[in-house]
Scaffold this motif. Sequence first.
Motif, PDB file in Angstrom:
ATOM      1  N   SER A 272      -1.793   9.543   1.429  1.00 44.63           N
ATOM      2  CA  SER A 272      -1.830   8.555   0.338  1.00 44.63           C
ATOM      3  C   SER A 272      -2.830   7.447   0.597  1.00 44.63           C
TER       4      SER A 272
ATOM      5  N   ALA B 289      -2.793   7.166  -5.193  1.00 41.11           N
ATOM      6  CA  ALA B 289      -3.007   6.005  -4.328  1.00 41.11           C
ATOM      7  C   ALA B 289      -4.268   6.211  -3.492  1.00 41.11           C
TER       8      ALA B 289
ATOM      9  N   HIS C  88       3.349   1.560  -3.647  1.00 40.86           N
ATOM     10  CA  HIS C  88       1.932   1.165  -3.690  1.00 40.86           C
ATOM     11  C   HIS C  88       1.543   0.459  -4.991  1.00 40.86           C
TER      12      HIS C  88
END
Length: 447
Positions: A245, A309, A336
Amino acid sequence: MRPLGLLIVALAMLAPLVAYMPLAARYDVIPLISQYIGIVALIAMAFAQILATRLAGLEMIFGGLDRIYVLHKWLGIGGLAAVLIHDTIDADLPALGRETRLHDFAETLGEVSLYGLVALVLITIVTFIPYNLWRWTHKLMGAFFVASVAHYALIMKPISNTDPLGLGILIVCGLGVVSWVYALLPYGLFQGRTAYRVADIDKEGSSLAVTLEPKGKGIVHQAGQFAFVRFGHEGVAETHPFTISKSPDEDRLLRFTVKALGDDTRNFARRLAVGQDARVSRAYGHFRAYKGDKPSVWIAAGVGITPFAAFAGELKDHKGNVHLAYCVREEGDAAHLNELREAEERYPNFKVHLFESGKGQRLTTDSLAERVDVDWHQARVAYCGPESLRETLRKGLVGRGLKRRHFAFEAFEIRSGIGIRKMVSWFLKRFGLNSGPLSSVIALARR
């Protein structure tokens, strides 16, 4: 799935047919058909074992690892179906001569292989069986494949093992056996060789973000890829695929955002600690962000935010407008979100659309089209989330003008069924049995 890989598998299965067809002038056709189907089963199972190795180069031939696992599953199921047909149709050819004890032994191996494969494939497709049990029983699949190979090598047949066809089949089967042995080797011996340590652990909404730093050079990855990780800790012992990520950087740091979906991942918050060791495989996957001048729509559901992300870390390279539709139960669950909001402020062409299902903000084709103002005929869509929502949105967006090939997704599931529930539901509806005791029993089985 890349056509090259499918072509290789198809040619491997058709080649024995070319060699067997002239034999019809000398032997009974029905047993020849049965023997050919048995050979197809062997080839299918051999390729299933080869694909399970995750070796470098397989993605170049067959496509992303998510598609490879789909092909692996259907080769296994198709191989079992071929074995059942082969067992049902008499494959004996009296013209080959009198049966020997070796032939009888080969028949016994065939029966053992048949029953073992049936049991293990059923465990695989009946997905309510616990993952840990399935994982260990799945490794036994290769043992019954070895029994099938021995059955083929020892059985009486019209083609010798030293003939070009017989030798070719044994080579393919041999590769399958070697692949099975390779997959049994301890994680870290050939796979997961790159050493990392846990550098940071953060709570991100209802998920956990674990950052790893390399002890050496680290792995090279691209935004949207995933890797297999095993943490060197007794409480988190299983190897799992996690999407990275975080976009690549010079330090080759990796970040995995994990939601508690299974027994192993539920232990992360309690068991993981900064400084613990980890072993990481090379990066896999072909899920990529479109960076051209056409509008992009990213759709994330829950922990499906992970590839986006990473994509958001490379927004400077995007020419067109980018819309992120992020579906969560409530804002506090969104992983996030802060860094995505910061990216939204930094890049004028990036917009975050948060859908909170707990507030009645359901993500549908209509609600998406209301918030995201794009020309769907030109748009490129990338999706990561549950399959049911994916298919609903894809169908709806195609109806609004989106080209089907412009809807990208990663169909990654190490273990998946074959749609038994859908088939049962269709059967009940088709014959008017979708109410009453039978439907109640099936409803309980779904829970």
